[in-house]
Design a protein around this motif. Structure first.
Motif, PDB file in Angstrom:
ATOM      1  N   PHE A  27      -4.351 -16.563   1.173  1.00 27.42           N
ATOM      2  CA  PHE A  27      -3.170 -16.314   0.336  1.00 27.42           C
ATOM      3  C   PHE A  27      -2.543 -17.625  -0.126  1.00 27.42           C
ATOM      4  CE2 PHE A  27      -2.012 -11.848   2.116  1.00 27.42           C
ATOM      5  CZ  PHE A  27      -3.097 -11.310   1.439  1.00 27.42           C
ATOM      6  N   ASN A  28      -2.525 -18.635   0.727  1.00 26.51           N
ATOM      7  CA  ASN A  28      -1.961 -19.932   0.333  1.00 26.51           C
ATOM      8  C   ASN A  28      -2.801 -20.601  -0.745  1.00 26.51           C
ATOM      9  OD1 ASN A  28       0.514 -20.437   1.759  1.00 26.51           O
ATOM     10  ND2 ASN A  28      -0.707 -20.432   3.626  1.00 26.51           N
ATOM     11  N   LYS A  29      -4.087 -20.324  -0.787  1.00 24.35           N
ATOM     12  CA  LYS A  29      -4.942 -20.866  -1.842  1.00 24.35           C
ATOM     13  C   LYS A  29      -4.651 -20.184  -3.181  1.00 24.35           C
ATOM     14  CE  LYS A  29      -7.614 -23.512   0.741  1.00 24.35           C
ATOM     15  NZ  LYS A  29      -7.689 -24.926   0.639  1.00 24.35           N
ATOM     16  N   LEU A  30      -4.215 -18.926  -3.138  1.00 26.38           N
ATOM     17  CA  LEU A  30      -3.883 -18.215  -4.377  1.00 26.38           C
ATOM     18  C   LEU A  30      -2.683 -18.865  -5.059  1.00 26.38           C
ATOM     19  CD1 LEU A  30      -4.207 -14.466  -3.386  1.00 26.38           C
ATOM     20  CD2 LEU A  30      -5.749 -15.773  -4.827  1.00 26.38           C
ATOM     21  N   ALA A  31      -1.568 -18.931  -4.340  1.00 30.33           N
ATOM     22  CA  ALA A  31      -0.333 -19.577  -4.803  1.00 30.33           C
ATOM     23  C   ALA A  31       0.149 -19.084  -6.166  1.00 30.33           C
ATOM     24  CB  ALA A  31      -0.493 -21.094  -4.821  1.00 30.33           C
ATOM     25  N   ASP A  32      -0.273 -17.921  -6.574  1.00 27.48           N
ATOM     26  CA  ASP A  32       0.145 -17.330  -7.839  1.00 27.48           C
ATOM     27  C   ASP A  32       0.934 -16.065  -7.512  1.00 27.48           C
ATOM     28  OD1 ASP A  32       0.290 -16.357 -10.473  1.00 27.48           O
ATOM     29  OD2 ASP A  32      -1.659 -15.382 -10.302  1.00 27.48           O
ATOM     30  N   THR A  33       2.173 -15.989  -7.968  1.00 24.77           N
ATOM     31  CA  THR A  33       3.028 -14.868  -7.587  1.00 24.77           C
ATOM     32  C   THR A  33       2.478 -13.525  -8.047  1.00 24.77           C
ATOM     33  OG1 THR A  33       4.383 -15.273  -9.554  1.00 24.77           O
ATOM     34  CG2 THR A  33       5.159 -16.185  -7.462  1.00 24.77           C
ATOM     35  N   ARG A  34       1.845 -13.484  -9.191  1.00 26.05           N
ATOM     36  CA  ARG A  34       1.276 -12.220  -9.672  1.00 26.05           C
ATOM     37  C   ARG A  34       0.166 -11.738  -8.732  1.00 26.05           C
ATOM     38  NH1 ARG A  34      -0.407 -11.739 -15.750  1.00 26.05           N
ATOM     39  NH2 ARG A  34       1.787 -11.262 -15.913  1.00 26.05           N
ATOM     40  N   SER A  35      -0.719 -12.630  -8.348  1.00 23.30           N
ATOM     41  CA  SER A  35      -1.807 -12.269  -7.438  1.00 23.30           C
ATOM     42  C   SER A  35      -1.269 -11.892  -6.062  1.00 23.30           C
ATOM     43  CB  SER A  35      -2.791 -13.423  -7.297  1.00 23.30           C
ATOM     44  OG  SER A  35      -3.380 -13.719  -8.533  1.00 23.30           O
ATOM     45  N   LEU A  36      -0.300 -12.635  -5.586  1.00 27.70           N
ATOM     46  CA  LEU A  36       0.287 -12.324  -4.281  1.00 27.70           C
ATOM     47  C   LEU A  36       1.000 -10.971  -4.301  1.00 27.70           C
ATOM     48  CD1 LEU A  36       1.649 -15.837  -3.316  1.00 27.70           C
ATOM     49  CD2 LEU A  36      -0.243 -14.600  -2.238  1.00 27.70           C
ATOM     50  N   GLY A  37       1.652 -10.666  -5.410  1.00 29.95           N
ATOM     51  CA  GLY A  37       2.290  -9.360  -5.535  1.00 29.95           C
ATOM     52  C   GLY A  37       1.284  -8.229  -5.494  1.00 29.95           C
ATOM     53  N   ARG A  38       0.154  -8.444  -6.134  1.00 25.63           N
ATOM     54  CA  ARG A  38      -0.909  -7.435  -6.104  1.00 25.63           C
ATOM     55  C   ARG A  38      -1.481  -7.301  -4.702  1.00 25.63           C
ATOM     56  NH1 ARG A  38      -3.712  -9.237 -11.766  1.00 25.63           N
ATOM     57  NH2 ARG A  38      -2.221  -8.160 -13.119  1.00 25.63           N
ATOM     58  N   CYS A  39      -1.635  -8.417  -4.005  1.00 25.69           N
ATOM     59  CA  CYS A  39      -2.149  -8.370  -2.631  1.00 25.69           C
ATOM     60  C   CYS A  39      -1.193  -7.616  -1.713  1.00 25.69           C
ATOM     61  CB  CYS A  39      -2.364  -9.779  -2.095  1.00 25.69           C
ATOM     62  SG  CYS A  39      -3.764 -10.630  -2.845  1.00 25.69           S
ATOM     63  N   SER A  40       0.096  -7.785  -1.929  1.00 23.05           N
ATOM     64  CA  SER A  40       1.067  -7.112  -1.065  1.00 23.05           C
ATOM     65  C   SER A  40       1.031  -5.597  -1.237  1.00 23.05           C
ATOM     66  CB  SER A  40       2.479  -7.642  -1.318  1.00 23.05           C
ATOM     67  OG  SER A  40       2.933  -7.236  -2.591  1.00 23.05           O
ATOM     68  N   ALA A  41       0.498  -5.121  -2.355  1.00 26.18           N
ATOM     69  CA  ALA A  41       0.406  -3.682  -2.590  1.00 26.18           C
ATOM     70  C   ALA A  41      -0.858  -3.067  -1.994  1.00 26.18           C
ATOM     71  CB  ALA A  41       0.453  -3.397  -4.087  1.00 26.18           C
ATOM     72  N   VAL A  42      -1.756  -3.906  -1.483  1.00 21.79           N
ATOM     73  CA  VAL A  42      -3.044  -3.405  -0.978  1.00 21.79           C
ATOM     74  C   VAL A  42      -2.880  -2.672   0.341  1.00 21.79           C
ATOM     75  CG1 VAL A  42      -5.282  -4.144  -0.048  1.00 21.79           C
ATOM     76  CG2 VAL A  42      -4.433  -5.103  -2.181  1.00 21.79           C
ATOM     77  N   SER A  43      -2.119  -3.247   1.262  1.00 18.08           N
ATOM     78  CA  SER A  43      -1.987  -2.635   2.585  1.00 18.08           C
ATOM     79  C   SER A  43      -0.684  -3.074   3.232  1.00 18.08           C
ATOM     80  CB  SER A  43      -3.165  -3.028   3.478  1.00 18.08           C
ATOM     81  OG  SER A  43      -3.107  -4.402   3.781  1.00 18.08           O
ATOM     82  N   ARG A  44      -0.321  -2.393   4.291  1.00 18.27           N
ATOM     83  CA  ARG A  44       0.888  -2.772   5.031  1.00 18.27           C
ATOM     84  C   ARG A  44       0.719  -4.147   5.657  1.00 18.27           C
ATOM     85  NH1 ARG A  44       1.582   3.010   7.928  1.00 18.27           N
ATOM     86  NH2 ARG A  44       2.509   4.097   6.164  1.00 18.27           N
ATOM     87  N   ARG A  45      -0.477  -4.410   6.117  1.00 17.60           N
ATOM     88  CA  ARG A  45      -0.752  -5.722   6.725  1.00 17.60           C
ATOM     89  C   ARG A  45      -0.548  -6.834   5.713  1.00 17.60           C
ATOM     90  NH1 ARG A  45      -6.685  -7.822   8.527  1.00 17.60           N
ATOM     91  NH2 ARG A  45      -6.048  -9.806   9.389  1.00 17.60           N
ATOM     92  N   PHE A  46      -1.129  -6.699   4.529  1.00 13.90           N
ATOM     93  CA  PHE A  46      -0.955  -7.715   3.496  1.00 13.90           C
ATOM     94  C   PHE A  46       0.505  -7.813   3.070  1.00 13.90           C
ATOM     95  CE2 PHE A  46      -5.497  -7.942   1.557  1.00 13.90           C
ATOM     96  CZ  PHE A  46      -5.994  -8.323   2.791  1.00 13.90           C
ATOM     97  N   ASN A  47       1.187  -6.686   2.993  1.00 14.05           N
ATOM     98  CA  ASN A  47       2.596  -6.681   2.616  1.00 14.05           C
ATOM     99  C   ASN A  47       3.428  -7.484   3.611  1.00 14.05           C
ATOM    100  OD1 ASN A  47       4.843  -6.034   1.090  1.00 14.05           O
ATOM    101  ND2 ASN A  47       5.180  -4.121   2.157  1.00 14.05           N
ATOM    102  N   ALA A  48       3.043  -7.438   4.863  1.00 16.54           N
ATOM    103  CA  ALA A  48       3.760  -8.205   5.887  1.00 16.54           C
ATOM    104  C   ALA A  48       3.387  -9.685   5.856  1.00 16.54           C
ATOM    105  CB  ALA A  48       3.464  -7.618   7.265  1.00 16.54           C
ATOM    106  N   LEU A  49       2.183 -10.013   5.394  1.00 16.43           N
ATOM    107  CA  LEU A  49       1.719 -11.401   5.405  1.00 16.43           C
ATOM    108  C   LEU A  49       2.124 -12.190   4.162  1.00 16.43           C
ATOM    109  CD1 LEU A  49      -1.870 -10.981   6.881  1.00 16.43           C
ATOM    110  CD2 LEU A  49       0.138 -11.923   8.012  1.00 16.43           C
ATOM    111  N   VAL A  50       2.245 -11.544   3.029  1.00 16.41           N
ATOM    112  CA  VAL A  50       2.552 -12.255   1.780  1.00 16.41           C
ATOM    113  C   VAL A  50       3.858 -13.043   1.871  1.00 16.41           C
ATOM    114  CG1 VAL A  50       3.181 -11.919  -0.651  1.00 16.41           C
ATOM    115  CG2 VAL A  50       1.108 -10.871   0.254  1.00 16.41           C
ATOM    116  N   PRO A  51       4.932 -12.529   2.472  1.00 15.21           N
ATOM    117  CA  PRO A  51       6.158 -13.343   2.564  1.00 15.21           C
ATOM    118  C   PRO A  51       6.000 -14.608   3.408  1.00 15.21           C
ATOM    119  CG  PRO A  51       6.677 -11.041   2.927  1.00 15.21           C
ATOM    120  CD  PRO A  51       5.182 -11.155   2.911  1.00 15.21           C
ATOM    121  N   LEU A  52       4.935 -14.708   4.178  1.00 15.42           N
ATOM    122  CA  LEU A  52       4.714 -15.880   5.022  1.00 15.42           C
ATOM    123  C   LEU A  52       3.973 -17.007   4.305  1.00 15.42           C
ATOM    124  CD1 LEU A  52       3.649 -14.007   8.284  1.00 15.42           C
ATOM    125  CD2 LEU A  52       5.930 -14.818   7.643  1.00 15.42           C
TER     126      LEU A  52
END
Length: 67
Positions: A27-52
């Protein structure tokens, strides 16, 4: 039209073995808010990790003046 690729429950179990720290590195390699937002919608686990994520880049296409 059916997809040629199917995801089975057994495949998802293998992904659960990936540590949270490795997912955060990705996720830190992505560093793009649009991609991170999409990742947070994939699962509860990702949703919890994206803010970190350490840093994210927000691209602003235009600025509207306050006038």
């Amino acid at each position: 039209m059916q997809s040629k690729h199917r995801i089975f429950a057994e495949d998802l179990l293998h992904f659960d073995r990936v540590s949270d720290s490795l997912v955060l590195i990705i996720f830190n390699k992505l560093a793009d808010t649009r991609s991170l937002g999409r990742c947070s919608a994939v699962s509860r686990r990702f949703n919890a990790l994206v803010p970190l994520v350490d840093d994210a880049c927000l691209r602003i296409d235009r600025v509207i003046p306050a006038d």
